[in-house]
Design a protein around this motif. Structure first.
Motif, PDB file in Angstrom:
ATOM      1  N   PRO A 125     -16.612  27.176  28.016  1.00 15.62           N
ATOM      2  CA  PRO A 125     -15.638  27.941  28.566  1.00 15.62           C
ATOM      3  C   PRO A 125     -14.236  27.308  28.355  1.00 15.62           C
ATOM      4  CG  PRO A 125     -16.816  27.115  30.200  1.00 15.62           C
ATOM      5  CD  PRO A 125     -17.380  26.830  29.093  1.00 15.62           C
ATOM      6  N   VAL A 126     -13.389  27.996  28.027  1.00 15.46           N
ATOM      7  CA  VAL A 126     -11.944  27.428  27.671  1.00 15.46           C
ATOM      8  C   VAL A 126     -10.825  28.330  28.518  1.00 15.46           C
ATOM      9  CG1 VAL A 126      -9.956  26.998  26.137  1.00 15.46           C
ATOM     10  CG2 VAL A 126     -12.361  26.061  25.580  1.00 15.46           C
ATOM     11  N   ASN A 127     -10.260  27.928  29.440  1.00 17.01           N
ATOM     12  CA  ASN A 127      -9.178  28.791  30.410  1.00 17.01           C
ATOM     13  C   ASN A 127      -7.986  28.808  29.515  1.00 17.01           C
ATOM     14  OD1 ASN A 127     -10.468  29.636  32.856  1.00 17.01           O
ATOM     15  ND2 ASN A 127     -10.121  27.379  33.531  1.00 17.01           N
ATOM     16  N   VAL A 128      -7.426  30.357  29.173  1.00 22.50           N
ATOM     17  CA  VAL A 128      -6.299  30.105  28.373  1.00 22.50           C
ATOM     18  C   VAL A 128      -5.244  30.815  29.356  1.00 22.50           C
ATOM     19  CG1 VAL A 128      -5.272  31.621  26.641  1.00 22.50           C
ATOM     20  CG2 VAL A 128      -7.627  31.046  26.440  1.00 22.50           C
ATOM     21  N   SER A 129      -4.137  29.627  29.754  1.00 19.05           N
ATOM     22  CA  SER A 129      -3.423  30.182  30.885  1.00 19.05           C
ATOM     23  C   SER A 129      -2.001  30.092  30.184  1.00 19.05           C
ATOM     24  CB  SER A 129      -3.430  29.051  31.899  1.00 19.05           C
ATOM     25  OG  SER A 129      -3.311  27.740  31.557  1.00 19.05           O
ATOM     26  N   SER A 130      -1.519  29.538  29.386  1.00 17.56           N
ATOM     27  CA  SER A 130      -0.161  29.363  29.049  1.00 17.56           C
ATOM     28  C   SER A 130       0.096  29.345  27.429  1.00 17.56           C
ATOM     29  CB  SER A 130       0.361  28.124  29.800  1.00 17.56           C
ATOM     30  OG  SER A 130      -0.142  27.178  29.357  1.00 17.56           O
ATOM     31  N   GLU A 131       1.140  29.650  27.175  1.00 18.13           N
ATOM     32  CA  GLU A 131       1.780  29.354  25.864  1.00 18.13           C
ATOM     33  C   GLU A 131       1.702  27.995  25.290  1.00 18.13           C
ATOM     34  OE1 GLU A 131       2.247  31.875  23.539  1.00 18.13           O
ATOM     35  OE2 GLU A 131       1.803  33.474  25.253  1.00 18.13           O
ATOM     36  N   SER A 132       1.915  27.586  24.212  1.00 18.72           N
ATOM     37  CA  SER A 132       2.014  26.286  23.668  1.00 18.72           C
ATOM     38  C   SER A 132       0.665  25.722  23.957  1.00 18.72           C
ATOM     39  CB  SER A 132       3.398  25.519  24.294  1.00 18.72           C
ATOM     40  OG  SER A 132       4.567  26.204  23.988  1.00 18.72           O
ATOM     41  N   GLN A 164     -11.639  32.156  27.894  1.00 18.25           N
ATOM     42  CA  GLN A 164     -11.178  32.775  29.190  1.00 18.25           C
ATOM     43  C   GLN A 164      -9.976  33.238  29.512  1.00 18.25           C
ATOM     44  OE1 GLN A 164     -13.318  30.343  31.971  1.00 18.25           O
ATOM     45  NE2 GLN A 164     -15.471  31.409  31.733  1.00 18.25           N
ATOM     46  N   ARG A 165      -9.803  34.575  29.248  1.00 19.58           N
ATOM     47  CA  ARG A 165      -8.421  35.081  29.488  1.00 19.58           C
ATOM     48  C   ARG A 165      -7.932  35.693  30.975  1.00 19.58           C
ATOM     49  NH1 ARG A 165      -5.620  34.854  24.967  1.00 19.58           N
ATOM     50  NH2 ARG A 165      -6.503  34.360  22.980  1.00 19.58           N
ATOM     51  N   TYR A 204      -4.682  39.060  36.188  1.00 15.48           N
ATOM     52  CA  TYR A 204      -4.050  39.567  35.024  1.00 15.48           C
ATOM     53  C   TYR A 204      -4.866  38.873  33.798  1.00 15.48           C
ATOM     54  CZ  TYR A 204      -1.849  34.757  34.572  1.00 15.48           C
ATOM     55  OH  TYR A 204      -1.851  33.495  34.562  1.00 15.48           O
ATOM     56  N   LYS A 205      -4.614  39.470  32.545  1.00 15.99           N
ATOM     57  CA  LYS A 205      -4.992  38.874  31.386  1.00 15.99           C
ATOM     58  C   LYS A 205      -3.950  38.247  30.471  1.00 15.99           C
ATOM     59  CE  LYS A 205      -7.589  40.351  26.976  1.00 15.99           C
ATOM     60  NZ  LYS A 205      -7.937  41.352  26.239  1.00 15.99           N
ATOM     61  N   TYR A 228      -1.276  32.876  22.637  1.00 21.89           N
ATOM     62  CA  TYR A 228      -1.997  32.522  21.463  1.00 21.89           C
ATOM     63  C   TYR A 228      -2.608  31.074  21.631  1.00 21.89           C
ATOM     64  CZ  TYR A 228      -1.910  30.964  16.680  1.00 21.89           C
ATOM     65  OH  TYR A 228      -2.436  30.690  15.384  1.00 21.89           O
ATOM     66  N   VAL A 229      -3.829  31.095  21.291  1.00 22.29           N
ATOM     67  CA  VAL A 229      -4.446  29.776  21.096  1.00 22.29           C
ATOM     68  C   VAL A 229      -4.756  29.551  19.725  1.00 22.29           C
ATOM     69  CG1 VAL A 229      -6.804  28.638  21.691  1.00 22.29           C
ATOM     70  CG2 VAL A 229      -5.779  30.625  23.037  1.00 22.29           C
ATOM     71  N   LYS A 230      -3.995  28.237  19.472  1.00 21.59           N
ATOM     72  CA  LYS A 230      -4.107  27.472  18.090  1.00 21.59           C
ATOM     73  C   LYS A 230      -5.487  26.811  17.850  1.00 21.59           C
ATOM     74  CE  LYS A 230      -1.654  24.692  15.158  1.00 21.59           C
ATOM     75  NZ  LYS A 230      -0.598  23.354  15.176  1.00 21.59           N
TER      76      LYS A 230
END
Length: 168
Positions: free
Chosen positions: A42-49, A89-90, A101-102, A106-108
């Motif tokens: 699982p990877v938390n996607v929390s912010s840009e960059s 995990q968005r 919130y979702k 973007y995840v590079k």
């Protein structure tokens, strides 16, 4: 140990190590090890960059609460599956508004994902260097966030306008 085709393709093995700092109530620091199978990371996607390695670094090393104490949790890959699944995990939670919130950040990531720094048997120097680089990257991002938070870059626009005038 006989495993099904699905498990042999999609399941790997991780080692979790929980390290408690020394406490006056305990005579020494405490370490708890555990190996377990996993089907996805699982990877938390929390912010840009944000790239995939940022998220993986957060998964493989984290600060947690254990037995009413702060602890460091280190996770390492003992055995990678032939087909590695990474779950982005968005779903996030805003503590200020107390609303879920979702994240649409973007995840590079590239076509090839290098997992060697997360392997249990990776050289200690490689793991240490990866942590140093990640810490430098995080510090740089925090500094950028501090400098740009809530501000429009007036001087940046002035520079652009000035260069445009020179070129015309």
């Amino acid at each position: 140990e006989k495993r099904s085709v699905v498990k042999s393709l999609f399941y790997g093995k991780i080692r979790q190590r929980l390290s408690l700092a020394p406490d006056p109530k305990r005579s020494k620091s405490s370490v708890h090890d555990r190996e377990d199978y996993f089907a996805h990371l699982p990877v938390n996607v929390s912010s840009e960059s944000f790239d995939l390695y940022d998220g993986l670094s957060g998964y493989f090393e984290d600060d947690v609460e254990f037995e009413n104490s702060k602890a460091k949790m280190h996770v390492s890959l003992v055995e990678l599956p032939p087909i590695l699944q990474i779950q982005l995990q968005r779903a996030q939670f805003n503590r200020e508004t107390l609303q879920p919130y979702k994240s649409h950040a973007y995840v590079k990531f590239g076509e090839t994902i290098c997992m060697d720094r997360f392997l249990d048997d990776a050289p200690a120097e490689k793991k240490a260097r990866a942590k140093e680089i990640q810490a430098e990257l995080n510090a740089g991002r925090e500094r950028i966030q501090q400098l740009t938070q809530g501000k429009v870059c007036y001087y940046c626009w002035m520079d652009v306008l000035g260069l445009t005038a020179v070129l015309m």
